[in-house]
Design an enzyme around this catalytic site. Structure first.
Site, PDB file in Angstrom:
ATOM      1  N   SER A 187      37.656 -41.221 -50.102  1.00 16.75           N
ATOM      2  CA  SER A 187      37.464 -40.334 -51.124  1.00 16.75           C
ATOM      3  C   SER A 187      38.368 -41.059 -52.437  1.00 16.75           C
ATOM      4  O   SER A 187      38.868 -42.299 -52.302  1.00 16.75           O
ATOM      5  CB  SER A 187      37.669 -38.802 -51.753  1.00 16.75           C
ATOM      6  OG  SER A 187      37.339 -38.500 -52.759  1.00 16.75           O
ATOM      7  N   ASP A 439      26.374 -37.293 -51.076  1.00 18.07           N
ATOM      8  CA  ASP A 439      27.454 -37.670 -51.880  1.00 18.07           C
ATOM      9  C   ASP A 439      27.299 -38.176 -53.561  1.00 18.07           C
ATOM     10  O   ASP A 439      27.085 -39.171 -53.561  1.00 18.07           O
ATOM     11  CB  ASP A 439      27.899 -38.179 -50.367  1.00 18.07           C
ATOM     12  CG  ASP A 439      29.667 -38.191 -51.899  1.00 18.07           C
ATOM     13  OD1 ASP A 439      29.793 -37.251 -52.513  1.00 18.07           O
ATOM     14  OD2 ASP A 439      29.968 -39.405 -51.619  1.00 18.07           O
ATOM     15  N   HIS A 464      30.040 -36.721 -48.479  1.00 14.05           N
ATOM     16  CA  HIS A 464      31.173 -37.214 -48.519  1.00 14.05           C
ATOM     17  C   HIS A 464      32.371 -37.383 -47.534  1.00 14.05           C
ATOM     18  O   HIS A 464      32.274 -36.219 -46.654  1.00 14.05           O
ATOM     19  CB  HIS A 464      32.062 -35.907 -49.753  1.00 14.05           C
ATOM     20  CG  HIS A 464      32.765 -36.893 -50.739  1.00 14.05           C
ATOM     21  ND1 HIS A 464      32.794 -37.998 -51.195  1.00 14.05           N
ATOM     22  CD2 HIS A 464      34.429 -36.325 -50.871  1.00 14.05           C
ATOM     23  CE1 HIS A 464      34.350 -38.177 -52.142  1.00 14.05           C
ATOM     24  NE2 HIS A 464      35.136 -37.298 -51.185  1.00 14.05           N
TER      25      HIS A 464
END
Length: 501
Positions: A187, A439, A464
């Protein structure tokens, strides 16, 4: 647990046009990779994973004013268990910390622990400045978070310089100056890992950037991409599920405006008695849909909250349950209960709890300065109300919160992004970009390989940064293949490094 708290993600803070009165909501925003409640480790990870240490870090790496020389204690976690030592030039694997407590990220990056024995690697997880216990100004958050004069030292460039400084010092102290470093991140941490490789190629030989939306800036990625992917996630499970969610917003708003309507909503969704509003219900449900899509993992998890395997499928199954008839609110409650109360221990949901147990709220500052990631567009097909990305709303919020103007072009100026394939084809090397197409952040990721050594790994069914999670016996073959490919690429980087010595 008597009640479950609800914290609104930054996605909704910066999509004010979706819900016009949102500016008055009680919110604690952050980048939507963060948690909603404290993480509880699985049985397999309760053994001691690391020890915590501190490094005396410089406050300002880029100026030479007197205050720039102030220092703070930066926390990092280290695990020597598998390291073959400096004398054998064994590698050092470093996690570039995200917007929160570094222990939480370490506990959810099992890939590094799983592969460390194979590579005989030292593991290091560095905490991002202004988060967790790495707080400047004497560790006093009341001072560090005061205003722009102190928060101004919170930026991605300062964080990357922190990582470089700490890594170099650590290697010197371990007499491991020739041990190769590979950085990892997911991320925002994945964005930092990729940028670190580009900015500090003399410090790291390569980067694994998982679910890193480095292209989610300016007009490179459509502001409709994020919600389009969420919409497709639910629609791919069930057309009825999609239609129920899409058609529910008006019904919630109409009910909230009626006499006694809020009490109907409270009872329908088991909301605690201290606070309720129609907007809060909409935001609470939307958070479940968003995070359910982000963490649509193929195995049970408790990354954001305890969830079954394939939570989107289970949420749609609850909505499609014929046992609730045509009661839309009962259908939505069933879906939300999968996300917020899969353990069955919650008696009511507290919409007013704005606690921040992992210290993630300072992402608001970053989202008001350089991290301008347009995600709030909703077209006619979206499961959310129709809206457009409105930069003016962001500016107004940031002016009000910090008396500052965002710099929407700074990230692409500092790190690039436009025409990335052409730019990096001959400049960059040794980066893995992993993205799972379920995601919603994958729309801003690098989905095509740029060169032989800047490789995109795309998983149709991935969520994710699923590749960074601890491996389990239930992992599907495609996920095992992804990790095997990542190991092979990292092995190649290390072989090339040792060959060149």
């Amino acid at each position: 647990m008597a009640a479950t708290s609800f914290i609104l993600p930054s996605f909704f803070l910066f999509s004010l046009s979706s819900f016009p009165t949102l500016s008055s909501a009680k919110i604690t925003p952050w980048f939507p990779s963060s948690i909603v409640r404290p993480e509880q480790l699985s049985v397999s990870t309760k053994t001691k994973l690391y020890e915590a240490k501190y490094f005396t870090q410089t406050l300002d790496h880029f100026n030479y004013q007197p205050q720039s020389y102030q220092t703070f204690q930066q926390r990092y976690l280290i695990n020597y268990t598998y390291w073959d030592g400096a004398d054998k030039l064994a590698p050092i694997f470093v996690y570039t910390g995200n917007e929160g407590d570094i222990e939480w990220f370490a506990q959810n990056t099992g890939f590094m622990f799983d592969t460390a024995p194979h590579f005989k690697a030292l593991l290091v997880f560095i905490e991002h400045r202004f988060y967790g216990k790495s707080i400047p100004f004497g560790g006093d958050k009341n001072v560090a978070y005061t205003n722009a004069s102190t928060l101004g030292y919170l930026s991605s460039t300062q964080a990357l310089a922190d990582y470089a400084t700490l890594i170099i010092d650590l290697k010197n102290n371990l007499s491991a100056t020739h041990s190769p470093v590979v950085v990892f991140g997911g991320s925002y941490g994945g964005m930092l890992a990729a940028w670190f490789r580009l900015k500090y190629p003399h410090v790291t030989i390569g980067a694994l950037a998982s679910s890193a939306p480095i292209l989610n800036f300016e007009n490179i990625t459509s502001p409709y991409s994020f919600t389009n992917i969420i919409t497709e996630d639910y629609r791919s499970e069930s057309e009825n599920c999609y239609k129920v969610i899409k058609g529910s917003w008006e019904q919630i708003e109409e009910t909230a405006e009626k006499n006694g309507g809020l009490e109907v909503l409270r009872k329908s969704f088991r909301i605690c008695k201290n606070y309720i509003s129609g907007l809060a219900i909409e935001s609470w449900l939307s958070t479940a849909y968003i995070y359910g899509a982000m963490t649509d993992y193929p195995t049970p998890s408790n990354f954001l909250s305890p969830l079954p395997a394939y939570p989107v499928k289970q949420m749609c199954k609850a909505i499609d349950d014929p046992g609730v008839g045509n009661d839309t609110f009962a259908k939505l409650y069933g879906a939300a209960n999968v996300y917020y109360n899969y353990t069955g221990t919650t008696k009511c949901f507290d919409l007013a709890d704005d606690s921040d147990p992992h210290g993630l709220a300072e992402w608001t500052w970053q989202a008001c300065t350089e991290m301008i990631l347009p995600t709030s567009g909703n077209n006619e097909e979206s499961i959310f109300p129709v809206s457009t990305w409105n930069y003016s709303n962001r500016v107004a919020f940031c002016n009000n919160a910090f008396d500052i103007e965002p710099r929407p072009n700074w990230i692409t100026t500092e790190f690039g992004g436009h025409d990335i394939k052409r730019v990096l084809k001959r400049f960059g090397s040794n980066i893995i970009f992993f993205n799972g197409l379920r995601d919603p952040w994958s729309g801003g990721g690098v989905l095509e390989s740029i060169s032989q050594s800047i490789v995109a790994i795309v998983a149709k069914d991935g969520a994710h940064h699923v590749d960074l999670r601890f491996a389990t016996s239930e992992d599907p073959e495609w996920l095992r293949d992804v990790r095997e490919r990542e190991v092979k690429i990292i092995t190649k980087w290390l072989s090339e490094y040792y060959h060149d010595l």
